[in-house]
Scaffold this motif. Sequence first.
Motif, PDB file in Angstrom:
ATOM      1  N   ASP A   7       0.872  -1.172   0.000  1.00  0.00           N
ATOM      2  CA  ASP A   7       0.000   0.000   0.000  1.00  0.00           C
ATOM      3  C   ASP A   7       0.910   1.225   0.000  1.00  0.00           C
ATOM      4  O   ASP A   7       1.578   1.511   0.998  1.00  0.00           O
ATOM      5  CB  ASP A   7      -0.881  -0.003   1.245  1.00  0.00           C
ATOM      6  N   PRO A   8       1.006   1.953  -1.118  1.00  0.00           N
ATOM      7  CA  PRO A   8       1.970   3.052  -1.234  1.00  0.00           C
ATOM      8  C   PRO A   8       1.493   4.365  -0.641  1.00  0.00           C
ATOM      9  O   PRO A   8       2.277   5.326  -0.561  1.00  0.00           O
ATOM     10  CB  PRO A   8       2.158   3.197  -2.741  1.00  0.00           C
ATOM     11  N   ASP A   9       0.234   4.445  -0.211  1.00  0.00           N
ATOM     12  CA  ASP A   9      -0.313   5.711   0.267  1.00  0.00           C
ATOM     13  C   ASP A   9       0.299   6.095   1.613  1.00  0.00           C
ATOM     14  O   ASP A   9       0.417   5.258   2.519  1.00  0.00           O
ATOM     15  CB  ASP A   9      -1.829   5.624   0.414  1.00  0.00           C
ATOM     16  N   GLY A  10       0.673   7.374   1.735  1.00  0.00           N
ATOM     17  CA  GLY A  10       1.313   7.827   2.962  1.00  0.00           C
ATOM     18  C   GLY A  10       2.655   7.147   3.120  1.00  0.00           C
ATOM     19  O   GLY A  10       3.493   7.184   2.217  1.00  0.00           O
ATOM     20  N   THR A  11       2.862   6.508   4.247  1.00  0.00           N
ATOM     21  CA  THR A  11       4.063   5.700   4.453  1.00  0.00           C
ATOM     22  C   THR A  11       3.850   4.335   3.818  1.00  0.00           C
ATOM     23  O   THR A  11       2.915   3.616   4.209  1.00  0.00           O
ATOM     24  CB  THR A  11       4.355   5.525   5.952  1.00  0.00           C
ATOM     25  N   PRO A  12       4.660   3.949   2.819  1.00  0.00           N
ATOM     26  CA  PRO A  12       4.453   2.638   2.183  1.00  0.00           C
ATOM     27  C   PRO A  12       4.507   1.510   3.210  1.00  0.00           C
ATOM     28  O   PRO A  12       5.397   1.472   4.069  1.00  0.00           O
ATOM     29  CB  PRO A  12       5.618   2.545   1.190  1.00  0.00           C
ATOM     30  N   THR A  13       3.531   0.603   3.129  1.00  0.00           N
ATOM     31  CA  THR A  13       3.468  -0.533   4.038  1.00  0.00           C
ATOM     32  C   THR A  13       3.211  -1.808   3.248  1.00  0.00           C
ATOM     33  O   THR A  13       2.571  -1.791   2.202  1.00  0.00           O
ATOM     34  CB  THR A  13       2.347  -0.362   5.090  1.00  0.00           C
ATOM     35  N   VAL A  14       3.722  -2.898   3.779  1.00  0.00           N
ATOM     36  CA  VAL A  14       3.582  -4.201   3.132  1.00  0.00           C
ATOM     37  C   VAL A  14       2.397  -4.941   3.739  1.00  0.00           C
ATOM     38  O   VAL A  14       2.267  -5.032   4.963  1.00  0.00           O
ATOM     39  CB  VAL A  14       4.865  -5.030   3.306  1.00  0.00           C
ATOM     40  N   GLU A  15       1.527  -5.483   2.872  1.00  0.00           N
ATOM     41  CA  GLU A  15       0.359  -6.218   3.341  1.00  0.00           C
ATOM     42  C   GLU A  15       0.466  -7.720   3.104  1.00  0.00           C
ATOM     43  O   GLU A  15      -0.142  -8.495   3.845  1.00  0.00           O
ATOM     44  CB  GLU A  15      -0.901  -5.664   2.685  1.00  0.00           C
ATOM     45  N   ARG A  16       1.205  -8.110   2.086  1.00  0.00           N
ATOM     46  CA  ARG A  16       1.416  -9.536   1.820  1.00  0.00           C
ATOM     47  C   ARG A  16       2.858  -9.738   1.368  1.00  0.00           C
ATOM     48  O   ARG A  16       3.413  -8.915   0.634  1.00  0.00           O
ATOM     49  CB  ARG A  16       0.493 -10.057   0.715  1.00  0.00           C
ATOM     50  N   VAL A  17       3.434 -10.860   1.772  1.00  0.00           N
ATOM     51  CA  VAL A  17       4.762 -11.241   1.313  1.00  0.00           C
ATOM     52  C   VAL A  17       4.734 -12.716   0.931  1.00  0.00           C
ATOM     53  O   VAL A  17       4.301 -13.564   1.715  1.00  0.00           O
ATOM     54  CB  VAL A  17       5.841 -11.026   2.399  1.00  0.00           C
TER      55      VAL A  17
END
Length: 392
Positions: A357-367
């Motif tokens: 999810d690249p919005d705001g601070t990029p965060t990882v949701e699945r790996v």
Amino acid sequence: MTGIAEIGNARVVTPSGVVDGGRVVIAGDRIVRIDRVSVNDSSRSTTVDADGRVVMPGIVDLHGDDIEHHRSPRSNAGVDTRTALTAADRANLLNGVTTKFHAVAFEESPDDGRTLRTAETVAAEIGREEYTLGDNRLHARCELADESADAVEGVIERFGIDLLSVMHHAPGDGQYDDEEFERHYVEDRNWPAETVDAVVKTRQSLDRADRDDRIRRIAELARRAGVPLASHDDESARDVERMANHGTDISEYPLTREAARRASDLDLVTVMGAPNLVRGGSLWDNLSAREAVDDGLVDVLCADYHPPSLLAAPFVDTDEPLSTRVNRVTRNPAAAAGLDDRGRIEVGARADLIVVDPDGTPTVERVFVAGREAVRTGHTATTERRTPPAGS
């Protein structure tokens, strides 16, 4: 999650572009299809609806020393090596790093938690671990002044290494002048002043002939191990040329535009720190990663000491296509390390994939690591489906 799976409704980043509304199909540990079929049209067994998020290859970090923070979360508060490696593995996965080259310093700096014995212990754990979720590898950093080649040679014989680099941290040589060297080690690393004085004397005692002899030996170790050789903190074109003559493949953290340009001219892989790009400049007033990117002089970005910056780096707007920015943390480092099976979303490639999810601070949701789901966070939905029987 094993078997056949797919990630759909995604912005799929390939080496050459972005497939909007795209789908990636995984079978076993490989990518078998990339297309625009809707997740609603799927008859696959497991479907992840990315809900428009970015799907990109798992990140390949050629140089991250963050394991040191997991080993010593506070001064004089040591953690056993297995616990530290486990914590580093999970933290890197949460930042999208599926292939990690732990940059382990082979040097004698006890007040900094760095000793040859400690390095050997960490290298041994990396070499024999079977409990991590990501692919953890060893980047051995040889400090010239500490005659670390013997220790590295022993590690090569017992466990193997994946990348070898030459470093020489001394005042007036590389990123620190005399005043900066003392301030960094006393204030930032909490060394006693007398220890700094002793280290300075040792590291400044090497003349050019001694250094070249030690570099030659380290280069020979890299050749025997069949791994790339990197230089560290090249300051001038002459420094780059000298290391290239010793057989380096990679120039890490060139300190000046002159050094970076010469590395590029010599077809060396140029690596800079992602924190430099994300922060907007060097901590030590050296070459700005953004300026080097603008000049076309950066092939690879690495975590250095901060994996979240490596995840954020592709989403820093550099006026380049997203695929170009993603390649710097996926395809390019994989190629530099000789890992031709990963770092790109292509049919036949290893299924190391992350949903971001690249919005705001990029965060990882699945790996996904080699097709297996290693991390699941956030709100992306998973649907289990059965393939209808023939004739239904």
